[in-house]
Design a protein around this motif. Sequence first.
Motif, mmCIF file in Angstrom:
data_model
loop_
_atom_site.group_PDB
_atom_site.id
_atom_site.type_symbol
_atom_site.label_atom_id
_atom_site.label_comp_id
_atom_site.label_asym_id
_atom_site.label_seq_id
_atom_site.Cartn_x
_atom_site.Cartn_y
_atom_site.Cartn_z
ATOM 1 N N ARG A 100 61.127 -63.649 27.835
ATOM 2 C CA ARG A 100 60.931 -64.051 26.437
ATOM 3 C C ARG A 100 61.539 -65.424 26.152
ATOM 4 O O ARG A 100 60.957 -66.227 25.441
ATOM 5 C CB ARG A 100 61.546 -63.009 25.501
ATOM 6 N N GLU A 126 61.579 -55.108 25.801
ATOM 7 C CA GLU A 126 62.669 -55.148 26.771
ATOM 8 C C GLU A 126 62.251 -54.496 28.091
ATOM 9 O O GLU A 126 62.572 -54.990 29.176
ATOM 10 C CB GLU A 126 63.899 -54.441 26.203
ATOM 11 N N ASP A 127 61.509 -53.394 27.997
ATOM 12 C CA ASP A 127 61.051 -52.714 29.218
ATOM 13 C C ASP A 127 60.088 -53.599 30.008
ATOM 14 O O ASP A 127 60.141 -53.632 31.243
ATOM 15 C CB ASP A 127 60.376 -51.380 28.874
ATOM 16 N N GLU A 129 60.062 -56.836 30.027
ATOM 17 C CA GLU A 129 60.851 -57.919 30.600
ATOM 18 C C GLU A 129 61.604 -57.439 31.848
ATOM 19 O O GLU A 129 61.626 -58.125 32.871
ATOM 20 C CB GLU A 129 61.816 -58.457 29.540
ATOM 21 N N LEU A 130 62.198 -56.254 31.769
ATOM 22 C CA LEU A 130 62.908 -55.702 32.929
ATOM 23 C C LEU A 130 61.947 -55.448 34.093
ATOM 24 O O LEU A 130 62.287 -55.711 35.248
ATOM 25 C CB LEU A 130 63.631 -54.408 32.560
ATOM 26 N N VAL A 169 70.756 -59.697 32.655
ATOM 27 C CA VAL A 169 69.550 -59.032 33.148
ATOM 28 C C VAL A 169 69.355 -59.364 34.627
ATOM 29 O O VAL A 169 69.062 -58.487 35.441
ATOM 30 C CB VAL A 169 68.306 -59.454 32.328
#
Length: 194
Positions: A100, A126-127, A129-130, A169
Amino acid sequence: MAGPRGGRRRLPAPEPPADGAAAHDAEPDAEQVARTIALRQLTAAPRSRAQLAEAMARRDVPADVATRVLDRFTEVGLVDDAAYAEMLVRTRHAERGLARRALAEELRRRGIDPEVAEGALAQVGEDDELAAARRLAEKKARATRGLDVQVRRRRLAGALGRKGFGAGVAMRVVEEVLAAEAADADDSAADPAG
């Protein structure tokens, strides 16, 4: 009159010429020039309103004319920054695995309004991105097999950082990927038939 090499020196032609096609051609209409620039840019690839305005400014299109043309293009749907931003986020995240933060920077560079950018960035959770970080780390881990663990850790974290992932992350994903790889190696060593 002699020129520098002994030949005749030519005098410059009068501006505008008195006869011929150039005498009859008027300067192109600024609005037509602006439309042509915008259409050529949009034919090549989708563009933001700011990118089109910049292209027009490089060709000395007056700002008020550029605004009028861009307003009309927006009105008829040829220029839509929200749709452009959503498409850019979707493709850059899927194809390049950008985080992001990197996507937000790319939208800013392309002149997308911060509120419009935030709406487009909402597509990437978020999921998501992970998962993108994990895919990138796994790919890079395969390419660094055989290197020292610390070297691998640095390279994986660096690759994730260049894609815009934060340090937290990146380190979390790197440790997960290296641990999973070590567990797979242990399982393979324990079961030589596998």
